[in-house]
Design an enzyme around this catalytic site. Structure first.
Site, mmCIF file in Angstrom:
data_model
loop_
_atom_site.group_PDB
_atom_site.id
_atom_site.type_symbol
_atom_site.label_atom_id
_atom_site.label_comp_id
_atom_site.label_asym_id
_atom_site.label_seq_id
_atom_site.Cartn_x
_atom_site.Cartn_y
_atom_site.Cartn_z
ATOM 1 C CD GLU A 131 -24.152 -11.337 1.438
ATOM 2 O OE1 GLU A 131 -22.944 -11.080 1.501
ATOM 3 O OE2 GLU A 131 -24.967 -10.649 0.794
ATOM 4 N N GLY A 173 -19.841 -4.960 -3.464
ATOM 5 C CA GLY A 173 -19.192 -6.219 -3.101
ATOM 6 C C GLY A 173 -19.464 -6.547 -1.642
ATOM 7 C CB SER A 174 -17.835 -8.951 0.586
ATOM 8 O OG SER A 174 -16.512 -8.466 0.513
ATOM 9 C CB THR A 175 -20.007 -6.263 4.709
ATOM 10 O OG1 THR A 175 -21.337 -6.046 4.214
ATOM 11 C CG2 THR A 175 -19.792 -5.397 5.934
ATOM 12 C CE LYS A 196 -11.166 -5.382 -8.915
ATOM 13 N NZ LYS A 196 -11.578 -6.678 -9.446
ATOM 14 C CD GLU A 237 -25.664 0.046 -3.267
ATOM 15 O OE1 GLU A 237 -26.269 -0.900 -2.727
ATOM 16 O OE2 GLU A 237 -26.125 1.195 -3.331
ATOM 17 C CB CYS A 272 -26.642 -7.780 -2.461
ATOM 18 S SG CYS A 272 -27.568 -6.887 -3.724
ATOM 19 C CB ALA A 293 -14.151 -6.006 -0.064
ATOM 20 N N GLY A 294 -15.760 -3.827 1.628
ATOM 21 C CA GLY A 294 -16.295 -2.463 1.729
ATOM 22 C C GLY A 294 -15.704 -1.705 2.915
HETATM 23 P P1 NAD Z 1 -15.904 -9.124 -2.971
HETATM 24 O O1 NAD Z 1 -16.007 -8.026 -1.979
HETATM 25 O O2 NAD Z 1 -14.997 -10.248 -2.683
HETATM 26 O O3 NAD Z 1 -15.414 -8.525 -4.380
HETATM 27 C C1 NAD Z 1 -16.126 -7.522 -5.055
HETATM 28 C C2 NAD Z 1 -15.177 -6.784 -5.977
HETATM 29 O O4 NAD Z 1 -14.235 -6.060 -5.201
HETATM 30 C C3 NAD Z 1 -14.333 -7.697 -6.865
HETATM 31 O O5 NAD Z 1 -14.124 -7.045 -8.092
HETATM 32 C C4 NAD Z 1 -13.030 -7.823 -6.069
HETATM 33 O O6 NAD Z 1 -11.933 -8.149 -6.899
HETATM 34 C C5 NAD Z 1 -12.906 -6.447 -5.464
HETATM 35 N N1 NAD Z 1 -12.211 -6.363 -4.181
HETATM 36 C C6 NAD Z 1 -12.199 -7.262 -3.166
HETATM 37 N N2 NAD Z 1 -11.492 -6.782 -2.128
HETATM 38 C C7 NAD Z 1 -11.069 -5.544 -2.479
HETATM 39 C C8 NAD Z 1 -10.303 -4.537 -1.823
HETATM 40 N N3 NAD Z 1 -9.830 -4.712 -0.586
HETATM 41 N N4 NAD Z 1 -10.065 -3.382 -2.485
HETATM 42 C C9 NAD Z 1 -10.549 -3.180 -3.722
HETATM 43 N N5 NAD Z 1 -11.257 -4.108 -4.401
HETATM 44 C C10 NAD Z 1 -11.531 -5.272 -3.783
HETATM 45 O O7 NAD Z 1 -17.394 -9.592 -3.259
HETATM 46 P P2 NAD Z 1 -17.901 -10.741 -4.262
HETATM 47 O O8 NAD Z 1 -17.735 -12.052 -3.595
HETATM 48 O O9 NAD Z 1 -17.329 -10.533 -5.612
HETATM 49 O O10 NAD Z 1 -19.474 -10.375 -4.370
HETATM 50 C C11 NAD Z 1 -20.419 -10.799 -3.484
HETATM 51 C C12 NAD Z 1 -20.706 -9.731 -2.443
HETATM 52 O O11 NAD Z 1 -21.189 -8.560 -3.092
HETATM 53 C C13 NAD Z 1 -21.820 -10.154 -1.505
HETATM 54 O O12 NAD Z 1 -21.460 -9.799 -0.183
HETATM 55 C C14 NAD Z 1 -23.019 -9.343 -1.975
HETATM 56 O O13 NAD Z 1 -23.978 -9.113 -0.982
HETATM 57 C C15 NAD Z 1 -22.367 -8.091 -2.418
HETATM 58 N N6 NAD Z 1 -23.251 -7.372 -3.351
HETATM 59 C C16 NAD Z 1 -23.878 -6.221 -2.934
HETATM 60 C C17 NAD Z 1 -24.772 -5.561 -3.787
HETATM 61 C C18 NAD Z 1 -25.492 -4.316 -3.364
HETATM 62 O O14 NAD Z 1 -26.056 -3.647 -4.215
HETATM 63 N N7 NAD Z 1 -25.502 -3.963 -2.100
HETATM 64 C C19 NAD Z 1 -25.020 -6.079 -5.054
HETATM 65 C C20 NAD Z 1 -24.363 -7.255 -5.440
HETATM 66 C C21 NAD Z 1 -23.479 -7.888 -4.574
#
Ligand code: NAD
Length: 480
Positions: free
Chosen positions: A385, A230-232, A178, A252, A286, A234-235
């Site tokens: 962040e 993605g973001s902490t 996705k 991640e 990130c 959402a993680g």
């Molecule tokens: P985000 O968490 O908003 O979204 C990331 C992805 O997850 C998107 O595809 C989004 O649609 C999906 N998503 C969001 N909430 C979800 C949920 N509850 N369930 C399932 N899927 C969900 O993050 P973003 O704004 O797209 O990306 C930026 C973030 O990603 C920053 O915090 C950055 O630090 C982090 N990031 C981490 C790494 C790493 O390797 N640690 C690498 C790149 C980015």
């Protein structure tokens, strides 16, 4: 470049989406339309998971030899390489990434990862006969975990998808990906490359959509593992859900890394190396070292040197080869970054440089490279962040104090230590609580584990460690 697609890549072919909803993608520099694609719905996820399930359970894929899986990965690498120019431009247009970085990472690194895991598939022992001290042998078998749900963000959309695809396929898994709606166009190019490479039907499937669709995929009964970047925030939600389901998950997440400048560092070398460590992709990275820890004895000198360097950076169109800092990925994201800048000022940090929008760039979501000094490590801009070109300089007294401040963070993803004495810097690096740290520079090694500690995540990508994350262990006892 305007790209329009009307179907989704699921089950090895292009299929009509279940609904007529579409995702519109906008150019971060011109704010003009870049095209649109279908938005997948829950029925499309059901179909994609069913295809991945079937490819895993009933096709020869999971039991194909590592050499055969390696061949598929190598063909995928070739097909991706052929599309390099289109792919890297698509990323830069969507999220503002300077083209030079896009070429290096979204192009070159993604291809290298596929080839790396192709080679690793063939050199990995998936079965090992181990003698037991009890007098018999045990066969240790590493088999693929199954269907992987991969969810990726918008900042490095290609390389982060491939970071999951390559080890998953090397292991024999199948994948439903996705992508993020903000950078969805490149995922269609990836799907075209997979099709051209002859990736077997159902092994790779793409379902573009937002967070609700991601949540649906995370909970889907047909999925065996979730790989998330993605973001902490959402993680945490995803981790909670996977915990309840006892579903393996890799996370991640975000970071707030420190660049520790030791008191003997050559500041010219620091500013040369700090660009990638702190500002890659306009700060939308990130592991960016956005807290700059400066020895109090040389504090003013460090701030002056950083201001001179940041003030000289070329801000502009990401497609221009000379551009070092492009626009942010979206209007909402720029608002968020500007909110942090306002918060920094309100909380008493000293704005040394930037803080506004660059003159002459009225279109596009640009923010000036920004430097704050006299930043308290307890303040909002030092804790959260920002994900933009905003650096904070924090004073410390002695190496121990520097390590204490570096570790006084919710996160632990990247980091760097700068010194004329690389042994001394390495010793400090050992004490930083983080998943990765660079000495007099920062690079990402595809042969070494990458990931975070604390709120930066769980699990590792890259290296043989990532392959291990897509394998499960079985012990077959051979007592006779
Ligand atoms: P985000 O968490 O908003 O979204 C990331 C992805 O997850 C998107 O595809 C989004 O649609 C999906 N998503 C969001 N909430 C979800 C949920 N509850 N369930 C399932 N899927 C969900 O993050 P973003 O704004 O797209 O990306 C930026 C973030 O990603 C920053 O915090 C950055 O630090 C982090 N990031 C981490 C790494 C790493 O390797 N640690 C690498 C790149 C980015």
């Amino acid at each position: 470049m305007v790209m329009t697609y009307d179907s989704l890549f699921v089950g090895g072919g292009w299929v009509a989406p279940a609904s007529d909803r579409r995702i519109e993608v906008v150019n971060a520099t011109t704010e003009e339309s870049l095209g649109s694609v279908p938005e997948a719905g829950e029925a499309d996820v059901d179909r994609a998971v069913a295809a991945a399930r079937q490819a895993f359970d009933d096709s020869p894929w999971a039991t194909a030899s590592p050499v055969e899986r390696g061949d598929v990965l190598n063909r995928f690498a070739d097909a991706l390489e052929k599309r390099g120019e289109q792919l890297t431009r698509a990323v830069s247009l969507q999220n503002g990434m300077p083209l030079s970085l896009s070429e290096q990472f979204e192009g070159g690194y993604a291809v290298a990862l596929l080839r790396y895991y192709a080679a690793l598939a063939t050199s990995t022992e998936f079965e090992e006969r181990r003698p037991s001290p009890l007098g018999f042998d045990t066969l240790i078998r590493r088999s693929p975990v199954g269907v992987v749900g991969a969810i990726v963000p918008w900042n490095y959309p290609v390389v982060l998808a491939v970071t999951k695809i390559a080890p998953a396929l090397a292991a024999g898994c199948t994948v439903v990906i996705k992508p993020s709606p903000g950078t969805v166009l490149d995922s269609f190019l990836l799907a075209e490359a997979a099709e051209e490479a002859g990736v077997p039907p159902g092994v790779l499937n793409w379902v573009p959509g937002g967070r609700e669709l991601g949540a649906y995929l995370v909970s889907h009964p047909g999925v065996d593992k979730i790989a998330f970047t993605g973001s902490t925030a959402a993680g945490r939600l995803i981790g909670e859900r996977c915990g309840a389901m006892l579903r393996p998950v890799s996370l991640e997440l975000g970071g707030k890394s420190a660049a520790v400048i030791l008191d003997d560092a050559d500041l010219n070398k620091v500013t040369e190396g700090l660009f990638f460590a702190s500002l890659a992709n306009n700060g939308q990275t990130c592991m960016a070292c956005t807290r700059i820890l400066a020895p109090r004895s040389r504090y003013d000198e460090v701030v002056e040197s950083l201001a001179g360097w940041l003030g000289g950076l070329q801000v502009g169109d990401p497609l221009e080869p000379s551009t070092q800092v492009g626009p942010l990925a979206s209007a909402e994201h720029r608002e968020r970054v500007e909110g942090f800048i306002a918060k920094g000022r309100a909380e008493g940090a000293r704005l040394v440089l930037g803080g506004g929008r660059p003159a002459g760039l009225e279109r596009g979501w640009f923010v000036q490279p920004t430097l704050f000094a006299d930043v308290d490590n307890a303040s909002t801009i030092a804790r959260q962040e920002i994900f933009g070109p905003v650096l904070s300089v924090i004073a410390y007294d002695g190496d121990e104090d520097a390590v204490r401040i570096a570790n006084d963070s919710e996160y632990g993803l990247g980091g760097s230590v700068w010194s004329a004495d690389s042994e001394r810097a390495t010793s400090v690096a050992r004490s930083v609580q983080t998943g990765t740290v660079g000495v007099n520079g920062y690079v990402i090694d595809l042969n070494a584990p990458f990931g975070g500690v604390k709120a930066s995540g769980i699990g590792r990508e890259f290296g043989p460690e990532a392959l291990a994350g897509y394998l499960q262990l079985k012990s077959i006892y051979l007592p006779a």
